[in-house]
Motif scaffolding. Structure first.
Motif, PDB file in Angstrom:
ATOM      1  N   ASN A  12     -44.946  24.279 -26.947  1.00  0.00           N
ATOM      2  CA  ASN A  12     -44.413  23.907 -25.633  1.00  0.00           C
ATOM      3  C   ASN A  12     -45.521  23.395 -24.727  1.00  0.00           C
ATOM      4  N   LEU A  13     -46.582  24.169 -24.798  1.00  0.00           N
ATOM      5  CA  LEU A  13     -47.706  23.811 -23.932  1.00  0.00           C
ATOM      6  C   LEU A  13     -48.211  22.427 -24.282  1.00  0.00           C
ATOM      7  N   THR A  14     -48.381  22.201 -25.579  1.00  0.00           N
ATOM      8  CA  THR A  14     -48.862  20.904 -26.044  1.00  0.00           C
ATOM      9  C   THR A  14     -47.940  19.801 -25.574  1.00  0.00           C
ATOM     10  N   GLU A  15     -46.652  20.126 -25.761  1.00  0.00           N
ATOM     11  CA  GLU A  15     -45.692  19.097 -25.353  1.00  0.00           C
ATOM     12  C   GLU A  15     -45.761  18.833 -23.851  1.00  0.00           C
ATOM     13  N   GLU A  16     -45.950  19.937 -23.150  1.00  0.00           N
ATOM     14  CA  GLU A  16     -46.047  19.826 -21.691  1.00  0.00           C
ATOM     15  C   GLU A  16     -47.247  18.972 -21.309  1.00  0.00           C
ATOM     16  N   ILE A  17     -48.369  19.315 -22.050  1.00  0.00           N
ATOM     17  CA  ILE A  17     -49.589  18.548 -21.773  1.00  0.00           C
ATOM     18  C   ILE A  17     -49.338  17.081 -22.063  1.00  0.00           C
ATOM     19  N   LYS A  18     -48.687  16.872 -23.182  1.00  0.00           N
ATOM     20  CA  LYS A  18     -48.394  15.490 -23.572  1.00  0.00           C
ATOM     21  C   LYS A  18     -47.540  14.780 -22.513  1.00  0.00           C
ATOM     22  N   ALA A  19     -46.513  15.513 -22.095  1.00  0.00           N
ATOM     23  CA  ALA A  19     -45.589  14.951 -21.101  1.00  0.00           C
ATOM     24  C   ALA A  19     -46.332  14.641 -19.805  1.00  0.00           C
ATOM     25  N   ALA A  20     -47.194  15.574 -19.443  1.00  0.00           N
ATOM     26  CA  ALA A  20     -47.918  15.399 -18.190  1.00  0.00           C
ATOM     27  C   ALA A  20     -48.817  14.157 -18.239  1.00  0.00           C
ATOM     28  N   SER A  21     -49.494  14.055 -19.386  1.00  0.00           N
ATOM     29  CA  SER A  21     -50.410  12.896 -19.498  1.00  0.00           C
ATOM     30  C   SER A  21     -49.625  11.600 -19.535  1.00  0.00           C
ATOM     31  N   GLY A  22     -48.460  11.569 -20.074  1.00  0.00           N
ATOM     32  CA  GLY A  22     -47.605  10.387 -20.099  1.00  0.00           C
ATOM     33  C   GLY A  22     -47.195   9.990 -18.680  1.00  0.00           C
ATOM     34  N   THR A  23     -46.819  10.961 -17.922  1.00  0.00           N
ATOM     35  CA  THR A  23     -46.390  10.739 -16.549  1.00  0.00           C
ATOM     36  C   THR A  23     -47.531  10.138 -15.736  1.00  0.00           C
ATOM     37  N   GLU A  24     -48.735  10.815 -16.043  1.00  0.00           N
ATOM     38  CA  GLU A  24     -49.899  10.345 -15.306  1.00  0.00           C
ATOM     39  C   GLU A  24     -50.174   8.889 -15.636  1.00  0.00           C
ATOM     40  N   ARG A  25     -50.133   8.517 -16.897  1.00  0.00           N
ATOM     41  CA  ARG A  25     -50.388   7.126 -17.284  1.00  0.00           C
ATOM     42  C   ARG A  25     -49.364   6.195 -16.653  1.00  0.00           C
ATOM     43  N   LEU A  26     -48.178   6.651 -16.686  1.00  0.00           N
ATOM     44  CA  LEU A  26     -47.099   5.859 -16.121  1.00  0.00           C
ATOM     45  C   LEU A  26     -47.377   5.612 -14.642  1.00  0.00           C
ATOM     46  N   ARG A  27     -47.759   6.715 -14.004  1.00  0.00           N
ATOM     47  CA  ARG A  27     -48.039   6.638 -12.600  1.00  0.00           C
ATOM     48  C   ARG A  27     -49.200   5.670 -12.356  1.00  0.00           C
ATOM     49  N   THR A  28     -50.234   5.756 -13.103  1.00  0.00           N
ATOM     50  CA  THR A  28     -51.390   4.888 -12.942  1.00  0.00           C
ATOM     51  C   THR A  28     -50.998   3.445 -13.165  1.00  0.00           C
ATOM     52  N   THR A  29     -50.256   3.203 -14.183  1.00  0.00           N
ATOM     53  CA  THR A  29     -49.817   1.860 -14.495  1.00  0.00           C
ATOM     54  C   THR A  29     -48.988   1.304 -13.352  1.00  0.00           C
ATOM     55  N   ARG A  30     -48.072   2.195 -12.953  1.00  0.00           N
ATOM     56  CA  ARG A  30     -47.215   1.744 -11.884  1.00  0.00           C
ATOM     57  C   ARG A  30     -48.020   1.425 -10.623  1.00  0.00           C
ATOM     58  N   ARG A  31     -48.999   2.291 -10.370  1.00  0.00           N
ATOM     59  CA  ARG A  31     -49.803   2.071  -9.188  1.00  0.00           C
ATOM     60  C   ARG A  31     -50.587   0.802  -9.298  1.00  0.00           C
ATOM     61  N   SER A  32     -51.147   0.521 -10.440  1.00  0.00           N
ATOM     62  CA  SER A  32     -51.903  -0.731 -10.561  1.00  0.00           C
ATOM     63  C   SER A  32     -50.989  -1.930 -10.490  1.00  0.00           C
ATOM     64  N   GLN A  33     -49.798  -1.765 -10.994  1.00  0.00           N
ATOM     65  CA  GLN A  33     -48.822  -2.829 -10.870  1.00  0.00           C
ATOM     66  C   GLN A  33     -48.483  -3.068  -9.429  1.00  0.00           C
ATOM     67  N   GLU A  34     -48.286  -1.942  -8.763  1.00  0.00           N
ATOM     68  CA  GLU A  34     -47.923  -2.066  -7.349  1.00  0.00           C
ATOM     69  C   GLU A  34     -49.044  -2.739  -6.557  1.00  0.00           C
ATOM     70  N   ARG A  35     -50.314  -2.353  -6.950  1.00  0.00           N
ATOM     71  CA  ARG A  35     -51.439  -2.969  -6.230  1.00  0.00           C
ATOM     72  C   ARG A  35     -51.484  -4.454  -6.456  1.00  0.00           C
ATOM     73  N   ARG A  36     -51.266  -4.745  -7.845  1.00  0.00           N
ATOM     74  CA  ARG A  36     -51.318  -6.165  -8.133  1.00  0.00           C
ATOM     75  C   ARG A  36     -50.223  -6.901  -7.391  1.00  0.00           C
ATOM     76  N   GLN A  37     -49.063  -6.349  -7.354  1.00  0.00           N
ATOM     77  CA  GLN A  37     -47.975  -6.982  -6.644  1.00  0.00           C
ATOM     78  C   GLN A  37     -48.305  -7.132  -5.171  1.00  0.00           C
ATOM     79  N   LEU A  38     -49.016  -6.136  -4.654  1.00  0.00           N
ATOM     80  CA  LEU A  38     -49.396  -6.193  -3.254  1.00  0.00           C
ATOM     81  C   LEU A  38     -50.383  -7.305  -3.029  1.00  0.00           C
ATOM     82  N   GLN A  39     -51.343  -7.439  -3.987  1.00  0.00           N
ATOM     83  CA  GLN A  39     -52.322  -8.493  -3.892  1.00  0.00           C
ATOM     84  C   GLN A  39     -51.642  -9.818  -3.970  1.00  0.00           C
ATOM     85  N   ILE A  40     -50.682  -9.797  -4.918  1.00  0.00           N
ATOM     86  CA  ILE A  40     -49.991 -11.054  -5.060  1.00  0.00           C
ATOM     87  C   ILE A  40     -49.279 -11.419  -3.766  1.00  0.00           C
TER      88      ILE A  40
END
Lengths: 567, 112
Positions: free
Chosen positions: A534-562
Motif C-alpha cells: 500500500n505504501l509503495t503504491e501510495e508513494i507511486k501515486a504521490a509521485s505521479g500526482t507530483e509529476r502531473l502537477r509539475t507538468t501542468r504547471r510548466s504547461q500553464e507557464r508556457r501558456q502564460l508566456q504564450i
C-alpha cells in the motif's frame, strides 16, 4: 624241569578260571585262580551261596566245565528251587551228568565223640562226586558247619588243611564259603588254609536300605581291583558293577540335540546341548525342572532317538498327564517305543540297586538319552558322598556309551542359590539353574545358564513361562538398569508406555504451539507485506500526482508566456 | 567181625522184649580202609558189645572205600563213625571208640 622253559612258565603267571558272573571277572582280571581254592566270606544273607552256585552253573552252561556242589547247610531241594528262579535248572544239569550235588548233614545232637577220627568220609564223597562228573570246579558251601558239628577242632583243622591240599592236587578250582567272624574274616579262621584268593561279600543297611558290596581282599599272584564294588542280586543272578574305573577317555561328539525349547537353543550357542554330554538342571521346588526334562525328552524322540526317563517322584501316568498340560504329548513316543518311563521310589532299593537297574535298562533299551528326575531324591538314601560316587559312576558309564545324561536336582534347604547340594557340578557339562523370583506378591520363573562347556552361551537371566504349548522364554526386560520379571515387568512396561505417550503428547503440544506461533508470524508478515505494498503504491501515486502537477504547471507557464508573448 | 544175630534188617524195634535172641541193637561201623584207627575202633566195639550188649546186637561194618556211595546215603563225614540205627533215635559216635564211657553215653546205655 628244563632250564629253558622255566622263565616262560614264570611269565605266564597264574592261570585264571572265569566265574561267568557279571563284573566279577573284570574285578579279578580274568577270574579266580585256577586249580586253587578261593574263600568267599561274608555275613548271613550276603549272597555267598548264590555266588558259589553261579560259579558252578555258569561254569557248566557257559564254559563247559562240570562242577560239584557240596552243601553243608541248605538241602539240595531248596537250592534247586532257589536257583530255578534265575533260570538255572540244576536237575537237568545233574541228569546230563555235568553236575554232582551232595548234601552234608551234621547234627551235633546226634554225635558223640570218642577219640580220634578223620574226614575220610567227606573225602570219599567229594572224590566220588568229582570223578562222577569229571569236575573242574568244586564248591563247599559253608564249611563252618563242620566246626559246629564235629568235635576236636585240632583234628578238624588238620583234616581241612589236608583236604585243601588234596583238592589242589586234584586240580579243581574250589570256592569255599564261610561265615564272617566278628574280628576276623571268617568265624573259624579259614583264611589260614584258603589264602590264594579271598573275596568278601557285604550286606549293609543304611537308612533302612540294604546295599550289597563285594571286595577282593586278597589275590595271590595276580593284579586285582581292591575297591568295594556294588553288587546286586536280581532275576539274572549276581552282578558286580565294576564301573568306577572308566576314567576320562570316552569319545566326545560334536553333534547337538535341541533342548526342545527354541529360545533356549539360542542361548546355548544356537543349537542346544551336545550329544553325549551331561546336563544338570537345578532349581528349587516348582521351578519347572521336570518341564525342561520333558521338553528335552520330547525333542530327543522327535529326532527319532530313544530316551529312558527315570522318575523318582512321579508315576508315568502322572508325568504324561502333567506334561500334556503344558503341551508335551509324550504318550505318542511311549506308544512308538521311543520313550520309556521307569518310575520307582528311591526308598525301594539302595543306591547300588538303582545303579544296577540303570545298567540293566540301558542294556535292554539302549537309549541315546537318559533322564533322571530328580537325582537329589537319592541323597536321602545315602550320604551325599555316596550319591556323588554313584552319580560319578553313572555319568562315567553313560558317557562311556555316548549317552546324553540329563539330571534334575533340587538344592537342599529350599531356595538356596547355586549351591548344588550334590557336588556333581564338576562332572556336568551344561548346567542350567532355574530360580523363582518373588516380588510384588508373586513368583516368577527365571533361567540362567551357569555353565555350558564348549559353546558360547548367553549370560542373561531369562524369564520363562510354562504355557500350554510348552516352555516359552520371554525377552529379557533390561530397562532402567535392572532385570524385571512377571507383572513387575508388565507394570514397568506400562509405565514406560505411559511415559512415552506423555512425552509424545507433550511434544505434539509443543509442536502445535510452535505451529501456531509460526502461523501468527506468517500472518503478521502477510499484513506487513500488504502495508508495504500500500505504501509503495501510495508513494507511486504521490509521485505521479507530483509529476502531473509539475507538468501542468510548466504547461500553464508556457501558456502564460504564450499569452503574454514573452520571449 | 561180630555179625551176630539173624539178618532181619527190616525188623522194627517196636517189639524188642519178645525174645532175648532178637537183636535189639542195630549198629553200623563205617570205616575207610583197614587203617590202624579202624582196627582200633573195631576192637573197642567188639569189647563194648560183648560187655554191655551181650548177644542183643548186630554190627555191620561198612568200608567206604569199597562202597563209596554209602558215605553219601548214610551221611558219613568223619570216620570211623558208629551209627546206632536201632533203637531209635539214631545216634552217631565219631572216633576210634577208645573212650568206653563216652561210647556208652553215646549209645544211651548210660545216662548222659
Amino acid at each position: 624241569m628244563p632250564r629253558a622253559q622255566s622263565p616262560r612258565v614264570k611269565l605266564q603267571g597264574i592261570r585264571k578260571c572265569p566265574t561267568g558272573i557279571r563284573g566279577l571277572d573284570e574285578i579279578t582280571e580274568g577270574g579266580l585262580p585256577r586249580g586253587r581254592a578261593t574263600l568267599v566270606c561274608g555275613g548271613a544273607g550276603c549272597g555267598k551261596t548264590l555266588l558259589a552256585m553261579e560259579f558252578i552253573a555258569r561254569g557248566i552252561l557257559d564254559l563247559g566245565e562240570p562242577g560239584v556242589f557240596v552243601s553243608f547247610e541248605e538241602p539240595i531241594g531248596d537250592l534247586t528251587a532257589n536257583v530255578m528262579s534265575l533260570g538255572i535248572d540244576l536237575r537237568d544239569l545233574s541228569r546230563r551228568g555235568l553236575l554232582a550235588m551232595d548234601e552234608v548233614q551234621i547234627e551235633r545232637s546226634e554225635i558223640q565223640a570218642t577219640g580220634e577220627y578223620d574226614l575220610e568220609g567227606l573225602f570219599v564223597r567229594l572224590g566220588g562226586a568229582i570223578d562222577e562228573v569229571k569236575a573242574k570246579r568244586v564248591v563247599l558251601d559253608t564249611i563252618d558247619s563242620l566246626f559246629d558239628g564235629l568235635p576236636n577242632e585240632a583234628i578238624l583243622r588238620a583234616e581241612l588243611r589236608r583236604m585243601f591240599r588234596w583238592l589242589k592236587a586234584k586240580g579243581v578250582t574250589t570256592i569255599v564259603t564261610a561265615e564272617q567272624g566278628e574280628r576276623s574274616l571268617t568265624r573259624h579262621g579259614l583264611e589260614e588254609y584258603v589264602s590264594d584268593c579271598v573275596i568278601q561279600l557285604d550286606h549293609r543297611v543304611r537308612n533302612q536300605i540294604a546295599t550289597r558290596r563285594l571286595r577282593v581282599i586278597k589275590y595271590r599272584g595276580s593284579k586285582h581291583r581292591t575297591n568295594e564294588y556294588p553288587t546286586m542280586i536280581n532275576n539274572k543272578g549276581l552282578s558286580v558293577l565294576p564301573i568306577s574305573s572308566l576314567g576320562l577317555s570316552y569319545p566326545v561328539s560334536k553333534a547337538r540335540i535341541s533342548t526342545g525349547i527354541r529360545r533356549l537353543d539360542a542361548m546355548l550357542g544356537g543349537r542346544g546341548y551336545y550329544r553325549g554330554s551331561s546336563i544338570l538342571v537345578s532349581g528349587s521346588a516348582g521351578t519347572g525342572k521336570t518341564s525342561f526334562a520333558a521338553a528335552f525328552a520330547d525333542s530327543v524322540c522327535r529326532g527319532g532317538q530313544k530316551c529312558l526317563y527315570l522318575s523318582f517322584e512321579e508315576s508315568p501316568e502322572q508325568l504324561l498327564r502333567n506334561m500334556a498340560s503344558i503341551g508335551f504329548d509324550l504318550k505318542r513316543w511311549t506308544t512308538r517305543g521311543l520313550l520309556q518311563f521307569r518310575s520307582q521310589r528311591v526308598t525301594m532299593y539302595g543306591l547300588e540297586n538303582h545303579l544296577a537297574n540303570l545298567h540293566l535298562w540301558v542294556e535292554e533299551f539302549s537309549p541315546s538319552t537318559v533322564v533322571m528326575d530328580p537325582v537329589t531324591s537319592l541323597v536321602g538314601e545315602g550320604l551325599s558322598d555316596e550319591v556323588e560316587a554313584m552319580l560319578t559312576r553313572t555319568i562315567d558309564y553313560l558317557k562311556g556309551r555316548g549317552i546324553t545324561a540329563f539330571f534334575t536336582t533340587l538344592p537342599k534347604g529350599g531356595v538356596q542359590h547355586e549351591g548344588s547340594e550334590v557336588s556333581i557340578s564338576s562332572l556336568i557339562d551344561t548346567w542350567l539353574h532355574l530360580r523363582t523370583f518373588e516380588s510384588g506378591g508373586e513368583r516368577t520363573r527365571g533361567l540362567v545358564v551357569i555353565k555350558s562347556r564348549g559353546m558360547a552361551h548367553s549370560n542373561q537371566v531369562r524369564e520363562f513361562l510354562l504355557t500350554d504349548t510348552g516352555v516359552k522364554l520371554r525377552d529379557p526386560y533390561v530397562g532402567s538398569g535392572q532385570v524385571l520379571m512377571g507383572s513387575a515387568r508388565e507394570v514397568q512396561e506400562a509405565e514406560d508406555q505411559d511415559r512415552a505417550r506423555e512425552a509424545k503428547q507433550a511434544f505434539e503440544r509443543r509442536q502445535h504451539d510452535l505451529e501456531g506461533e509460526r502461523q501468527k508470524l506468517e500472518a503478521q508478515i502477510k499484513a506487513m507485506r500488504l502495508e508495504l505494498k500500500n505504501l509503495t503504491e501510495e508513494i507511486k501515486a504521490a509521485s505521479g500526482t507530483e509529476r502531473l502537477r509539475t507538468t501542468r504547471r510548466s504547461q500553464e507557464r508556457r501558456q502564460l508566456q504564450i499569452s503574454r508573448k514573452a520571449d | 567181625m561180630p555179625d551176630s544175630g539173624a539178618k532181619r534188617r527190616s525188623k522194627k524195634a517196636g517189639k524188642p522184649r519178645r525174645a532175648s535172641k532178637q537183636p535189639r541193637w542195630d549198629l553200623r561201623l563205617y570205616i575207610a580202609g583197614r587203617t590202624p584207627r579202624a582196627e582200633r575202633a573195631l576192637q573197642n566195639l567188639e569189647r563194648i558189645c560183648s560187655e554191655h550188649l551181650a548177644g542183643m546186637n548186630r554190627v555191620v561194618v561198612i568200608d567206604l572205600l569199597k562202597t563209596p556211595h554209602l558215605a553219601r546215603g548214610d551221611q558219613i563225614v568223619a570216620v570211623p563213625t558208629l551209627v546206632r540205627n536201632l533203637p531209635t533215635p539214631m545216634r552217631r559216635i565219631i572216633g576210634d571208640l577208645s573212650n568206653t564211657e563216652r561210647v556208652l553215653i553215646g549209645l544211651d546205655i548210660r545216662a548222659r
